[in-house]
Design an enzyme around this catalytic site. Structure first.
Site, mmCIF file in Angstrom:
data_model
loop_
_atom_site.group_PDB
_atom_site.id
_atom_site.type_symbol
_atom_site.label_atom_id
_atom_site.label_comp_id
_atom_site.label_asym_id
_atom_site.label_seq_id
_atom_site.Cartn_x
_atom_site.Cartn_y
_atom_site.Cartn_z
ATOM 1 N N ARG A 179 76.980 31.474 114.195
ATOM 2 C CA ARG A 179 76.751 32.290 115.391
ATOM 3 C C ARG A 179 75.259 32.603 115.510
ATOM 4 O O ARG A 179 74.577 32.793 114.492
ATOM 5 C CB ARG A 179 77.550 33.588 115.246
ATOM 6 C CG ARG A 179 77.524 34.519 116.457
ATOM 7 C CD ARG A 179 78.226 33.952 117.640
ATOM 8 N NE ARG A 179 78.536 34.960 118.653
ATOM 9 C CZ ARG A 179 78.878 34.672 119.898
ATOM 10 N NH1 ARG A 179 78.966 33.410 120.300
ATOM 11 N NH2 ARG A 179 79.157 35.621 120.758
ATOM 12 N N THR A 217 79.182 26.917 121.428
ATOM 13 C CA THR A 217 78.831 27.481 122.733
ATOM 14 C C THR A 217 77.340 27.691 122.890
ATOM 15 O O THR A 217 76.616 27.776 121.880
ATOM 16 C CB THR A 217 79.546 28.849 122.925
ATOM 17 O OG1 THR A 217 79.374 29.297 124.258
ATOM 18 C CG2 THR A 217 79.002 29.913 121.983
ATOM 19 N N THR A 272 81.209 27.072 126.589
ATOM 20 C CA THR A 272 81.816 26.890 125.292
ATOM 21 C C THR A 272 82.675 25.634 125.278
ATOM 22 O O THR A 272 83.124 25.167 126.316
ATOM 23 C CB THR A 272 82.677 28.143 124.999
ATOM 24 O OG1 THR A 272 81.845 29.278 125.130
ATOM 25 C CG2 THR A 272 83.330 28.115 123.663
ATOM 26 N N GLY A 288 86.367 29.443 127.244
ATOM 27 C CA GLY A 288 86.731 30.301 128.380
ATOM 28 C C GLY A 288 86.588 31.777 128.097
ATOM 29 O O GLY A 288 87.467 32.563 128.470
ATOM 30 N N GLY A 289 85.493 32.155 127.390
ATOM 31 C CA GLY A 289 85.243 33.576 127.138
ATOM 32 C C GLY A 289 86.435 34.223 126.462
ATOM 33 O O GLY A 289 87.068 33.634 125.579
HETATM 34 N N1 GLY Z 1 80.103 33.135 124.320
HETATM 35 C C1 GLY Z 1 81.487 33.281 124.361
HETATM 36 C C2 GLY Z 1 82.051 33.783 123.084
HETATM 37 O O1 GLY Z 1 81.467 33.556 122.044
HETATM 38 O O2 GLY Z 1 83.064 34.421 123.094
#
Ligand code: GLY
Length: 568
Positions: free
Chosen positions: A100, A395, A377, A469-470
């Site tokens: 991340r 993403t 993503t 998709g968030g």
């Molecule tokens: N950027 C979308 C997520 O990581 O949930």
């Protein structure tokens, strides 16, 4: 001139671009048996297949796919972004890699507040939106520690695709068009995604990315230090200084991936393995399954209002907890109790079988003061014939991330800073709100919904799934698990089922119209607020659920999935 999207692999040039199931007649090559791959792009899937043909394993194949997706699907993911990896090795070992992005050292809690107001424009585009990318290091780790081929070879192959170009699919052209106004604010980005008349690049044209090819080549030659402690980080710092950014070369130097223990929960006879915080996915998929265990979901018709209602109520409770408790465990205390069976039982009791409940606030899991997690993503899944299974969600956040390409690099930089809660109660690009646990802080990782998941039956991997998709990633992953594990649907059938999502705030079910009017009317009668539409996301999955090996890309979108069946 009709140029193919890329040089086709000799034996695969007849393949079609949608779901594809190989039959035994085309799988003479013994070493390919048992392989399953699903990605959102045919070129990326072909790159993964080629890596396996070159003697690589599932980890190599997924790295090949990942680097290729950064070329042909760069609006969704790439080395300017981040990723989570959940994997199961042939020897049974389970591991994760947390790639991340992190906030730069100069980031602070109120960095997006101007005149007392939270400015989402600043967290969503431009210099301040960018967090230090992690994908490249995560892919390099996966390949160097678990793959068989060199990371260099994967970079070289992806670099060739960037240099030779590929035919822009309609979906790519649409994304460029939809984001073109913002892309034009950044000359290096505009140059790459414009046609010769200065308009957005059109479907069917050939997109050549020389700068990106060069960046991949340089990394191949000099190692990832070229990116994290060399010319790339230096160029980024220079660009940041001129464009109001705060990121320094030292932020790149400090970047590191982590290897947190996966979140594991049992669900009936299955073990569900997911990504721990700063992903919220693993935690809440587990939490929702734990709640649903109290309702014998497998006996409830998946087309009935009751099915939609119970799952929605469980989602609502989990997302209220997400908004309060979840953040990067390096600075937030995320209670382990969120995934406890005991806590799920107490939440299940709050669900009325026929009425939409009012979830005013989050719950309080056991040990919430003592026991904590250690700290647009794309999803792709891959398995090989040795028994290695991988689930990767990657993403750069929303389409084209921050819209920034650092000049001369070709790398689209993420806007992952928007996944922090930039001020309590201010919704991010996905309408998600958060709290102190997910406030901006230097070196902290923004909360994510990415949910790469592997399911085991006994010790045997049977499913690798995840989505884009968030926040709907969590719901999509959950629904795939329920449809396959509870209702015995094939993966393909599961991915075709109507999708629905509730994230507590806003208080509404986002539902695909395919759920049918009578289900929607019944849900309204129960007191649910309904929003029909929105995008249903994109789930990719592979699995062996007892009816043979399957690989499926989301039927709503482009992609390519390949299976080389296991032969007895
Ligand atoms: N950027 C979308 C997520 O990581 O949930």
């Amino acid at each position: 001139m009709n140029i193919p999207r890329t040089k086709p692999l000799p034996i695969f040039n007849f393949l079609f671009t949608s779901l594809l199931l190989f039959t035994s007649s085309v799988t003479a090559d013994v070493k390919m048996r048992g392989i399953a791959i699903a990605t959102v792009d045919p070129i990326a899937t072909d790159a993964a297949v080629q890596a396996l043909k070159d003697g690589g394993n599932a980890f190599d194949a997924s790295v090949a796919a990942a680097l290729t997706l950064g070329v042909v699907n760069g609006y969704n993911s790439g080395i300017g972004g981040g990723c989570f990896i959940v994997a199961r090795k042939a020897n049974g070992e389970l591991f994760t890699i947390n790639g991340r992005e992190t906030a730069p050292e100069k980031a602070h809690r109120d960095m997006f507040i101007r005149d007392g107001q939270a400015q989402t424009k600043l967290s969503q585009t431009g210099a301040l939106a960018i967090a230090v990318p992690g994908s490249l290091m995560a892919y390099s780790e996966l390949c160097e520690k678990h793959g068989k081929l060199s990371f260099k070879s994967h970079l070289d192959n992806a670099s060739s695709i960037a240099l030779n170009g590929f035919k822009v699919p309609a979906s790519f052209a649409q994304r460029v068009k939809g984001n073109f106004k913002q892309i034009q604010n950044y000359p290096a980005s505009a140059k790459i995604f414009s046609d010769k008349n200065g308009g957005p690049i059109k479907a069917g044209s050939i997109l050549i990315q020389k700068d990106l090819a060069k960046t991949y080549n340089e990394i191949a030659q000099h190692g990832i230090d070229w990116f994290y402690n060399g010319p790339f980080s230096k160029k980024t710092e220079e660009w940041m200084n001129k464009n109001g950014g705060i990121m320094k070369g030292t932020d790149f130097e400090k970047y590191h991936v982590t290897y947190p223990n996966p979140v594991k929960t049992t669900y009936r006879e299955f073990t569900v393995v997911g990504m721990p915080p700063p992903s919220s996915g693993g935690t809440h998929v587990a939490q929702i399954l734990n709640i649903l265990e109290h309702f014998e979901i497998k006996d409830i018709d998946s087309d009935s209002p009751k099915f939609y209602h119970l799952i929605t109520e469980a989602m609502k409770l989990a997302f209220a907890d997400r908004a309060h408790w979840l953040g990067d465990p390096s600075s937030a205390k995320v209670p382990l109790g969120l995934v406890s069976k005991e806590y799920a039982k107490s939440l299940a009791k709050k669900i009325h079988p026929k009425k939409a409940g009012k979830v005013i606030t989050h719950g309080t899991p056991p040990g919430s003061t003592e026991h904590f997690f250690n700290k647009h993503t794309t999803h792709f899944s891959c398995s090989d014939n040795e028994g290695n299974w991988v689930a990767i969600t990657a993403t750069i956040n929303t389409s084209f991330g921050s819209k920034v390409i650092i000049p001369g690099t070709g790398v689209i930089m993420n806007n992952e800073m928007d996944d922090f809660s930039i001020s309590p109660g201010t919704p991010n690009a996905f309408g998600l709100i958060g709290n102190e646990a997910n406030a901006v802080a230097p070196g902290k990782r923004p909360l994510s919904s990415m949910s790469p998941t592997i399911v085991l039956k006994g010790h045997k991997p049977i499913l690798s799934v995840g989505a884009a998709g968030g926040p709907t990633i969590i719901s999509q992953t959950l629904l795939t698990l329920i449809h396959t594990l509870d209702h015995n649907l094939s993966i393909r059938e599961a991915l075709m089922k109507p999708r629905f999502h509730h994230q507590w705030q806003p208080n509404q079910i986002r539902i695909e119209s395919t759920a049918g009017q009578s289900v929607i009317d019944s849900l309204k009668q129960m007191g649910h607020q309904i929003y029909i539409g929105g995008h249903g996301g994109a789930t990719q999955a592979i699995g062996n659920l007892g009816k043979g090996l399957e690989a499926v890309h989301d039927p709503r979108l482009n992609g390519k999935a390949i299976v080389f069946p296991i032969q007895k």
